[in-house]
Design a protein around this motif. Sequence first.
Motif, PDB file in Angstrom:
ATOM      1  N   SER A   1      -7.247   0.589  -1.902  1.00  0.00           N
ATOM      2  CA  SER A   1      -7.088   1.274  -3.183  1.00  0.00           C
ATOM      3  C   SER A   1      -7.119   2.796  -3.031  1.00  0.00           C
TER       4      SER A   1
ATOM      5  N   VAL B   1       0.852  -1.180   0.000  1.00  0.00           N
ATOM      6  CA  VAL B   1       0.000   0.000   0.000  1.00  0.00           C
ATOM      7  C   VAL B   1       0.893   1.237   0.000  1.00  0.00           C
ATOM      8  N   GLY B   2       0.676   2.140  -0.929  1.00  0.00           N
ATOM      9  CA  GLY B   2       1.518   3.323  -1.082  1.00  0.00           C
ATOM     10  C   GLY B   2       1.152   4.438  -0.138  1.00  0.00           C
ATOM     11  N   CYS B   3       1.209   4.168   1.159  1.00  0.00           N
ATOM     12  CA  CYS B   3       1.001   5.205   2.169  1.00  0.00           C
ATOM     13  C   CYS B   3       1.764   4.797   3.411  1.00  0.00           C
TER      14      CYS B   3
ATOM     15  N   GLN C   1      -3.544   5.006  -1.737  1.00  0.00           N
ATOM     16  CA  GLN C   1      -2.307   5.213  -2.490  1.00  0.00           C
ATOM     17  C   GLN C   1      -1.950   6.708  -2.536  1.00  0.00           C
TER      18      GLN C   1
END
Length: 328
Positions: free
Chosen positions: A291, A153-155, A294
């Motif tokens: 989703s 997950v891009g966080c 991100q």
Amino acid sequence: MAVTVVAGTEGIRHIEPARLRSWYAVCPSEALRPGQVIGWNLAGREFAIFRTRGGQVQALAAHCPHLGAHLARGTVIGEHLRCPLHHLRFDGRGVCRAAPEGSGIAARPTQRAFPVVERHGLVLVFNGPVVLFPPPQVGAPELRWRAGTPVSVGCSWLPLVANAFDLEHQATVHHRALRGPPVLERPDPFTLRLRFTSRVTGRALHDRMMKALSRDHIQVTLTLHGGTLLSVESDLGRTRSALLAGLRPDPGGMSVLPSFAAPPSTVPGLTRPRLALSRWLFTSFLRGDLSVLQGMRFRPAAAREDPVLASLLDFAAQLPEDPDDAPG
């Protein structure tokens, strides 16, 4: 939004912990076979995780205390892990049990060891020398568990855990409406628990199935264990299911390793389909959660306007970090 708070919270401090003193999910239990050793990285701290020939999982700091060879490239010999460079053998407590004759190694160095257990289909390692709280026991003992595959997950950590406790997000993305005020609990310094009952407002296939299974009365218990393990228990009336997700920082943000559970069936051959259904329902839920995260830049000041998220920030601020990376 009204919320019943069972235990009080403390002063605030916004943090983004890199490495907590807590239990971390390393891999599915079935992925580590007897005699196998793997390397595992936790925000710069490296581990060698191995399963002995007798079946026990052990965790050591990755680099040999002698000259620093990476032990994940070593070999499991019986109940010990052998260094690939000079064949020193370490047991699960990090004690050097053997050194080759003529090696010139006068003293047998001790390696740093970490507590490790297997639970709910996962290998769990405690990042620290002393276990501060027991590993979580999620759901009823009869539940059957099956680990999934990790998702990146891009966080960062804080928006990921905050998203789980965001009840407005439950309404907008997951199409759930609360049937009453949620209850927030702080049973100990390492546990934050949220209980609520909801009904389905969505019309997707998984929404309709959830509505039918639950008679539109879904009881949910969401628990954050030490900041690194997140469990979700769902009581649908006709059936119960559970999820345990391991959270770990990775170079792109966070990695989430899930394990899914469902009760065994009294009909032969139906336990695996039940697990598959539980996995599908939770995966559909997770897909909607992850989703939208991100590239998110979390704003704690806005989160404090929500009483549940404010309590989460207070809880996160007092979790113990472990920045020290001792030799070995």
